[in-house]
Design a protein around this motif. Structure first.
Motif, short mmCIF file in Angstrom:
data_model
loop_
_atom_site.label_atom_id
_atom_site.label_comp_id
_atom_site.label_asym_id
_atom_site.label_seq_id
_atom_site.Cartn_x
_atom_site.Cartn_y
_atom_site.Cartn_z
N VAL A 138 9.22 -21.89 8.02
CA VAL A 138 9.06 -20.63 8.03
C VAL A 138 9.85 -19.28 7.42
O VAL A 138 10.31 -19.78 6.71
N LYS A 139 9.49 -18.03 7.50
CA LYS A 139 10.08 -16.78 6.02
C LYS A 139 10.36 -15.49 6.72
O LYS A 139 9.96 -15.39 7.76
N LEU A 140 11.56 -15.36 6.41
CA LEU A 140 11.49 -13.44 5.85
C LEU A 140 11.24 -12.95 5.51
O LEU A 140 11.08 -12.93 3.85
N LEU A 141 10.55 -11.56 5.54
CA LEU A 141 10.66 -10.51 4.89
C LEU A 141 12.08 -9.97 5.37
O LEU A 141 12.49 -8.90 5.68
N LEU A 142 12.55 -9.07 3.51
CA LEU A 142 13.74 -8.54 3.43
C LEU A 142 13.26 -7.02 2.31
O LEU A 142 12.61 -7.17 1.78
N LEU A 143 13.02 -5.93 3.12
CA LEU A 143 12.77 -4.64 3.36
C LEU A 143 13.91 -3.99 2.65
O LEU A 143 15.40 -3.53 3.10
N GLU A 144 13.54 -3.26 1.35
CA GLU A 144 14.94 -2.62 0.95
C GLU A 144 15.08 -0.96 1.43
O GLU A 144 15.94 -1.12 1.78
N ARG A 145 13.69 -0.73 1.74
CA ARG A 145 13.93 0.89 2.90
C ARG A 145 14.63 0.40 4.12
O ARG A 145 14.29 -0.36 4.59
N GLY A 146 15.33 0.75 3.99
CA GLY A 146 16.55 0.41 5.85
C GLY A 146 17.11 -0.70 5.37
O GLY A 146 17.62 -0.99 6.43
N PRO A 151 20.18 -16.58 -6.58
CA PRO A 151 19.83 -18.22 -6.13
C PRO A 151 20.04 -18.23 -4.80
O PRO A 151 21.48 -17.74 -4.15
N GLU A 152 19.25 -19.02 -4.63
CA GLU A 152 18.89 -19.30 -3.34
C GLU A 152 18.94 -18.19 -1.84
O GLU A 152 19.33 -18.67 -0.82
N GLY A 153 18.83 -17.09 -2.71
CA GLY A 153 18.40 -15.73 -1.39
C GLY A 153 18.75 -14.74 -2.28
O GLY A 153 17.83 -14.45 -3.24
N TRP A 154 18.52 -13.32 -1.16
CA TRP A 154 18.09 -11.73 -1.66
C TRP A 154 19.88 -11.31 -1.53
O TRP A 154 20.14 -11.98 -0.06
N ARG A 155 20.07 -10.49 -2.09
CA ARG A 155 20.91 -9.54 -1.68
C ARG A 155 20.75 -8.04 -1.83
O ARG A 155 19.77 -7.60 -2.08
N LEU A 156 21.81 -7.10 -1.09
CA LEU A 156 20.92 -6.55 0.09
C LEU A 156 22.23 -5.64 -0.16
O LEU A 156 23.30 -5.63 0.17
N ARG A 157 22.58 -4.42 -0.72
CA ARG A 157 23.58 -3.04 -0.81
C ARG A 157 23.29 -1.95 -1.37
O ARG A 157 22.40 -1.55 -1.66
N GLN A 200 1.22 -1.46 -0.48
CA GLN A 200 -0.25 -0.37 0.23
C GLN A 200 0.86 1.36 -0.03
O GLN A 200 0.39 2.08 -0.76
N ASN A 201 1.94 1.38 0.20
CA ASN A 201 2.95 2.47 0.21
C ASN A 201 4.23 2.23 -0.34
O ASN A 201 5.38 2.95 -0.47
N LYS A 202 4.04 1.77 -1.02
CA LYS A 202 4.69 1.59 -3.18
C LYS A 202 6.55 0.96 -2.08
O LYS A 202 6.76 1.66 -2.07
N LEU A 203 6.24 0.05 -1.15
CA LEU A 203 7.63 -0.02 -0.50
C LEU A 203 8.60 -1.51 -0.89
O LEU A 203 7.21 -2.62 -0.96
N ALA A 204 9.33 -1.71 -1.39
CA ALA A 204 9.91 -2.98 -1.93
C ALA A 204 10.05 -4.05 -1.48
O ALA A 204 10.77 -3.77 -0.13
N TYR A 205 10.19 -5.11 -1.51
CA TYR A 205 10.36 -6.55 -0.56
C TYR A 205 10.66 -7.81 -0.80
O TYR A 205 10.34 -7.77 -2.33
N GLY A 206 10.95 -7.99 -0.22
CA GLY A 206 11.38 -9.37 -1.32
C GLY A 206 11.24 -10.90 -0.13
O GLY A 206 11.23 -10.77 1.55
N GLU A 207 11.05 -12.01 -0.21
CA GLU A 207 10.47 -12.86 0.74
C GLU A 207 11.46 -14.15 1.02
O GLU A 207 11.81 -14.62 -0.29
N LEU A 208 11.45 -14.45 2.05
CA LEU A 208 12.64 -16.17 1.76
C LEU A 208 12.43 -17.07 2.97
O LEU A 208 11.66 -17.40 4.00
N GLU A 209 11.92 -17.75 1.92
CA GLU A 209 11.83 -19.40 3.12
C GLU A 209 12.71 -20.32 3.11
O GLU A 209 14.14 -20.98 2.51
N LEU A 210 12.73 -19.68 5.00
CA LEU A 210 13.44 -21.18 5.36
C LEU A 210 13.14 -22.83 5.99
O LEU A 210 12.13 -23.10 4.90
N GLN A 211 13.67 -23.49 6.95
CA GLN A 211 12.93 -24.72 6.75
C GLN A 211 11.52 -24.92 7.27
O GLN A 211 11.19 -23.68 8.39
N ASN A 212 11.10 -25.50 7.50
CA ASN A 212 9.49 -25.64 7.86
C ASN A 212 8.62 -24.60 7.99
O ASN A 212 7.68 -24.42 8.41
#
Length: 361
Positions: A34-42, A123-129, A20-32
């Motif tokens: 469980v998920k992470l949420l990666l935010l571009e802002r910050g 591949p296998e994850g996400w990059r932040l830089r 709704q606020n037009k903020l970029a993000y990605g999902e990373l699935e872990l074991q079982n």
């Protein structure tokens, strides 16, 4: 004591507010599942989210609780969104103008946070830089141009090779991830810097730090009291209450690169949980952070912060990376920072804490 929020900070709810606020993000699935949420802002890592019905396990700002508050938070340029973050240390150099007036001159550089992170799937994850130019004060003087890159991907259960693994994990669920963090300087000079990992915590548990019996505990602000700090010979325990400010540092020479946070549970499906941080603790490398009142008192690779309500009433589990610049001769460093999570009944999670931290929980 405040423990876990009544706010809706589940994965789906936060994603909806980000969109709704037009903020970029990605999902990373872990074991079982469980998920992470990666935010571009910050450059934030939110979660882990143990199930679709559970709130983020690491502390998150109330600004994420509804779309309008998040919009106001972003418009105001605020930084304290919660979730795991990577800053650049030392704080006394990059975030403080005058160490004799720490609170009066403390300011988070916008180049550091929220910064100008770029998020992309790998591949296998996400990059932040991102790149940044910071102003150095107190320890050194001048401008420092830095580049930081992080790769976030799942990490296997460290207990998997143990003889009692099946019994240990009976009724306990695991998820884990690793960040590979590379810090580079554009020009080598006298200004030193380090990657600084901060994981914010909901109050109500205790941080366990394995250490030597004579471990030094450095006070950065008001002295930590006996209600919050206990010594147990081969480890120390620090209570995270969110109602009394303290910050302490632990010497690299007297600790071993592993620490954890045990929470007995605040309701919900996960019951008790244990968060364990593992990182390369190198006493031969300079750890440049210093208490504001103690010039030259460096060497702390671990920090614990308990907020008194000024920033939101949380705790922080912090570790430092390898220094670059100055007399190190290094222009770049790469650090591996792992986070392992276990949840289940209090008794069974405490048993895993004994295995990984050597502590009675």
């Amino acid at each position: 004591m405040y423990t876990h929020p009544q706010m809706d900070l589940t994965l789906a709810a936060i994603e909806r507010r980000l969109e709704q606020n037009k903020l970029a993000y990605g999902e990373l699935e872990l074991q079982n599942g469980v998920k992470l949420l990666l935010l571009e802002r910050g450059g934030r890592v939110l979660g882990p989210f143990l199930s679709p019905r559970e709130n983020t396990l690491l502390w998150a700002s109330p600004a994420l609780a509804d779309s309008d508050s998040l919009g106001r938070f972003v418009a105001a340029g605020e930084w304290n969104m919660g979730g795991e973050r990577i800053w650049v240390a030392p704080e006394i150099q990059f975030n403080v103008g005058d160490r004799s007036d720490f609170w009066g001159t403390l300011s988070i550089p916008t180049q550091m946070d929220p910064g100008d992170w770029r998020l992309d799937e790998q591949p296998e994850g996400w990059r932040l830089r991102q790149g940044m130019t910071l102003t150095a004060n107190n320890l050194a003087q001048g401008e420092k141009e830095l580049w930081i890159e992080r790769f976030v991907h799942p990490a296997a259960d460290p207990l998997a090779s143990t003889r009692e693994y099946g019994e240990l994990l009976d009724g306990v669920t695991y998820a884990g991830y690793e960040q590979i963090v590379t810090l580079r300087e554009a020009r080598h000079d006298d200004i030193m810097s380090q990657a600084w990992n901060v994981a914010p915590l909901w109050p109500g548990g205790q941080i366990i730090i394995p250490s030597t019996p004579s471990v030094d505990v450095s006070d950065y602000f008001e002295p930590v009291d006996d209600r919050h700090l206990a010594r147990h010979g081969h480890y120390i325990a620090l209570q995270v209450t969110g109602d009394c400010r303290y910050k302490v540092g632990i010497k690299a020479a007297q600790s071993f690169g592993r620490l954890g946070y045990f929470h007995p549970g605040g309701g919900g499906a996960q019951g008790a949980y244990l968060i364990v941080r593992n990182f390369f603790n190198n006493p031969s490398s300079p750890y440049t952070e210093e208490p504001p009142q103690s010039p030259g008192a460096a060497g702390d690779s671990i920090h614990v912060y308990n907020d008194g309500g000024l920033f939101g009433g949380f705790g922080e589990l912090e570790c430092q990376g390898q220094a670059i610049g100055g007399h190190t001769g290094r222009v770049a460093s790469t650090d591996q920072q792992l986070l392992w999570v276990y949840w289940g009944s209090r008794e069974k999670v405490a048993r895993i804490g004994r295995q990984l931290l050597g502590a009675e929980l």
